[in-house]
Design a protein around this motif. Structure first.
Motif, PDB file in Angstrom:
ATOM      1  N   VAL A   1      36.373  69.283   4.586  1.00 21.25           N
ATOM      2  CA  VAL A   1      36.142  67.945   5.235  1.00 21.25           C
ATOM      3  C   VAL A   1      35.828  68.120   6.751  1.00 21.25           C
ATOM      4  O   VAL A   1      36.698  68.371   7.523  1.00 21.25           O
ATOM      5  CB  VAL A   1      37.129  66.888   4.736  1.00 21.25           C
ATOM      6  N   ASN A   2      34.733  67.820   7.151  1.00 18.65           N
ATOM      7  CA  ASN A   2      34.392  67.911   8.450  1.00 18.65           C
ATOM      8  C   ASN A   2      34.474  66.454   9.011  1.00 18.65           C
ATOM      9  O   ASN A   2      34.028  65.558   8.984  1.00 18.65           O
ATOM     10  CB  ASN A   2      33.155  68.376   8.672  1.00 18.65           C
ATOM     11  N   LEU A   3      35.193  66.476  10.145  1.00 18.34           N
ATOM     12  CA  LEU A   3      35.422  65.312  11.089  1.00 18.34           C
ATOM     13  C   LEU A   3      34.635  65.168  12.374  1.00 18.34           C
ATOM     14  O   LEU A   3      34.544  65.897  13.170  1.00 18.34           O
ATOM     15  CB  LEU A   3      36.822  64.897  11.475  1.00 18.34           C
ATOM     16  N   HIS A   4      33.381  64.331  12.207  1.00 19.10           N
ATOM     17  CA  HIS A   4      32.528  64.197  13.143  1.00 19.10           C
ATOM     18  C   HIS A   4      32.798  63.021  14.153  1.00 19.10           C
ATOM     19  O   HIS A   4      32.384  61.934  13.914  1.00 19.10           O
ATOM     20  CB  HIS A   4      30.959  63.882  12.723  1.00 19.10           C
ATOM     21  N   VAL A   5      33.747  63.165  15.298  1.00 17.03           N
ATOM     22  CA  VAL A   5      34.126  61.957  15.857  1.00 17.03           C
ATOM     23  C   VAL A   5      33.016  61.888  16.901  1.00 17.03           C
ATOM     24  O   VAL A   5      32.581  62.584  17.699  1.00 17.03           O
ATOM     25  CB  VAL A   5      35.536  62.299  16.864  1.00 17.03           C
ATOM     26  N   HIS A   6      32.478  60.491  17.070  1.00 19.87           N
ATOM     27  CA  HIS A   6      31.640  60.096  18.117  1.00 19.87           C
ATOM     28  C   HIS A   6      32.189  60.494  19.477  1.00 19.87           C
ATOM     29  O   HIS A   6      33.460  60.168  19.695  1.00 19.87           O
ATOM     30  CB  HIS A   6      31.086  58.607  18.247  1.00 19.87           C
ATOM     31  N   PRO A   7      31.307  61.302  20.218  1.00 19.44           N
ATOM     32  CA  PRO A   7      31.921  62.109  21.393  1.00 19.44           C
ATOM     33  C   PRO A   7      32.311  60.959  22.631  1.00 19.44           C
ATOM     34  O   PRO A   7      33.120  61.626  23.601  1.00 19.44           O
ATOM     35  CB  PRO A   7      30.602  62.881  21.868  1.00 19.44           C
ATOM     36  N   GLU A   8      31.956  59.804  22.605  1.00 19.73           N
ATOM     37  CA  GLU A   8      32.638  59.054  23.625  1.00 19.73           C
ATOM     38  C   GLU A   8      33.205  57.710  23.226  1.00 19.73           C
ATOM     39  O   GLU A   8      32.661  57.368  22.036  1.00 19.73           O
ATOM     40  CB  GLU A   8      31.412  58.587  24.591  1.00 19.73           C
ATOM     41  N   PRO A   9      34.054  56.941  23.732  1.00 19.59           N
ATOM     42  CA  PRO A   9      34.515  55.620  23.359  1.00 19.59           C
ATOM     43  C   PRO A   9      33.583  54.663  23.385  1.00 19.59           C
ATOM     44  O   PRO A   9      32.716  54.613  24.266  1.00 19.59           O
ATOM     45  CB  PRO A   9      35.722  55.365  24.349  1.00 19.59           C
ATOM     46  N   ILE A  10      33.308  53.690  22.427  1.00 22.72           N
ATOM     47  CA  ILE A  10      32.177  52.900  22.238  1.00 22.72           C
ATOM     48  C   ILE A  10      32.353  51.620  23.441  1.00 22.72           C
ATOM     49  O   ILE A  10      33.768  51.070  23.190  1.00 22.72           O
ATOM     50  CB  ILE A  10      31.799  52.421  20.879  1.00 22.72           C
ATOM     51  N   HIS A  11      31.648  51.381  24.282  1.00 19.89           N
ATOM     52  CA  HIS A  11      31.948  50.453  24.947  1.00 19.89           C
ATOM     53  C   HIS A  11      32.005  49.104  24.168  1.00 19.89           C
ATOM     54  O   HIS A  11      31.089  48.801  23.220  1.00 19.89           O
ATOM     55  CB  HIS A  11      30.549  50.114  25.870  1.00 19.89           C
ATOM     56  N   VAL A  12      32.901  48.101  24.384  1.00 21.25           N
ATOM     57  CA  VAL A  12      33.150  46.698  23.901  1.00 21.25           C
ATOM     58  C   VAL A  12      32.317  45.562  24.213  1.00 21.25           C
ATOM     59  O   VAL A  12      32.537  44.728  24.614  1.00 21.25           O
ATOM     60  CB  VAL A  12      34.722  46.295  24.055  1.00 21.25           C
ATOM     61  N   SER A  13      31.048  45.936  23.773  1.00 18.17           N
ATOM     62  CA  SER A  13      29.888  44.938  24.090  1.00 18.17           C
ATOM     63  C   SER A  13      29.064  44.942  22.661  1.00 18.17           C
ATOM     64  O   SER A  13      28.805  45.838  22.245  1.00 18.17           O
ATOM     65  CB  SER A  13      28.969  45.288  25.361  1.00 18.17           C
ATOM     66  N   TYR A  14      28.492  43.748  22.566  1.00 21.76           N
ATOM     67  CA  TYR A  14      27.599  43.594  21.444  1.00 21.76           C
ATOM     68  C   TYR A  14      26.220  44.385  21.482  1.00 21.76           C
ATOM     69  O   TYR A  14      25.665  44.893  20.640  1.00 21.76           O
ATOM     70  CB  TYR A  14      27.072  42.074  21.112  1.00 21.76           C
ATOM     71  N   LYS A  15      25.826  44.407  22.570  1.00 24.20           N
ATOM     72  CA  LYS A  15      24.405  45.263  22.944  1.00 24.20           C
ATOM     73  C   LYS A  15      24.705  46.587  22.650  1.00 24.20           C
ATOM     74  O   LYS A  15      23.547  47.179  22.007  1.00 24.20           O
ATOM     75  CB  LYS A  15      24.083  44.986  24.512  1.00 24.20           C
ATOM     76  N   THR A  16      25.822  47.106  23.097  1.00 25.82           N
ATOM     77  CA  THR A  16      26.108  48.850  23.081  1.00 25.82           C
ATOM     78  C   THR A  16      26.261  48.906  21.392  1.00 25.82           C
ATOM     79  O   THR A  16      25.627  49.872  20.898  1.00 25.82           O
ATOM     80  CB  THR A  16      27.273  49.098  23.646  1.00 25.82           C
TER      81      THR A  16
END
Length: 340
Positions: A61-76
């Protein structure tokens, strides 16, 4: 499922995301603190791991963590989610893919390769990014030591400002033909069987997380057979942010289970960015008539004493990954699709 490994078994690929800071109150978002510390491959079970006398077979099982924290905004979030799932749609009809409107933003990377140019050569050698067999979005909830997997997400009702002070303003766009969620239902549910996953998840958790406080392993309303029904915890207020103009609030999840349960199923992600990213992922798959193998995990908003919640969270996320992977393998075996 995913690509084939050296042993001839199929690999399972998991997408995992976490959120970034939430205003001044939470400069360190525990969802990202947990996600960013996960290994790239699900570790083997330790000897004497709780409730694992003979663990079922699962491939790598390979874990692909998105490399940056996601900005807490609807647009992003609205711009990013279609790109997160792009590998799964690579073989889809190009006309269908091009008909899905997206919003351009520079606030978040489009992919791991975009965020890490040094990996571009390796990615090119691999040919293309793997398709994800399932995804886990992680976000923070209230301060209580409770970890909740969400069963559903909502299309409407996002009346709070994001961290940039912006409203979603979707209501004024719903009649447009190019609205991103045109034709999507007001509520979408995961296709993962969370009742089965919860029981497995508790089995891989530390002892204090394993048993339902009601004395049974099953939640009220669950589909598992032969288990006790726990008492309904009802609505519980989770967290209230700043009360100023547009201050974010979470109103507690509709928890199924006894009051003292620490691993639970929730029926209400809260109609804020956690709910929003969950619905966004479910909607991307719904629009393409693909199975919605996504789950949202709410973790405590506090890091805990000396980061204890982060350490516990890592172990719990790995247990959740293993539990979902086992369910996927069970489903493939039941359908006769398992290559073994």
């Amino acid at each position: 499922m995913g690509s084939t490994n050296a042993y001839g078994e199929e690999e399972i690929n998991v997408l995992i995301t976490g959120f970034g800071p939430f205003k001044q109150e939470y400069p360190l978002n525990p969802s990202w603190e947990i996600a960013s510390r996960l290994p790239s491959v699900l570790p083997s079970l330790r000897a004497k791991q709780p409730s694992t006398q003979k663990p079922p077979f699962i491939p790598r099982v390979n874990l692909h963590v998105h490399p940056e924290p996601i900005h807490v905004s609807y647009k992003t979030v609205r711009a990013l989610v279609p790109k997160l799932w792009a590998p799964n749609f690579a073989d889809s009809d190009s006309d269908s893919s091009s008909s899905v409107p997206t919003v351009t933003t520079s606030e978040a990377p489009f992919s791991e390769q975009d965020a890490n140019p040094e990996n571009a050569e390796e990615s090119e050698q691999e040919g293309k990014k793997p398709k994800y067999d399932f995804a886990i979005h992680i976000g923070m909830a209230g301060p209580q030591p409770r970890w909740a997997i969400e069963r559903l997400a909502h299309r409407d009702g996002y009346a709070l400002r994001d961290v940039d002070g912006e409203f979603l303003r979707d209501k004024e766009n719903q009649l447009r033909d190019d609205w991103v969620w045109k034709g999507c239902p007001t509520e979408l549910r995961t296709d993962l069987n969370l009742d089965v996953v919860l029981k497995k998840w508790r089995g891989y958790a530390p002892p204090e997380f394993q048993q339902s406080a009601s004395g049974g392993d099953d939640q009220e309303g669950g589909s598992s057979e032969g288990g006790k029904k726990g008492a309904k915890g009802g609505k519980e207020r989770k967290y209230e942010g700043s009360k100023g103009n547009g201050g974010a609030k979470w109103y507690g999840n509709d928890i199924k289970g006894a009051k003292g349960d620490k691993l639970v199923i929730s029926e209400d992600p809260g109609r804020y960015l956690c709910d929003f990213i969950y619905y966004s992922s479910l909607a991307e798959l719904y629009k393409r008539k693909m199975e919605r193998k996504v789950v949202f995990l709410h973790v405590p908003c506090e890091l805990g004493k000396d980061g204890e919640y982060v350490r516990i969270g890592q172990e719990l996320v790995l247990g959740l990954v293993r539990s979902v992977a086992e369910w996927l393998v069970d489903e493939k075996r039941r359908k006769g699709d398992l290559k073994r």
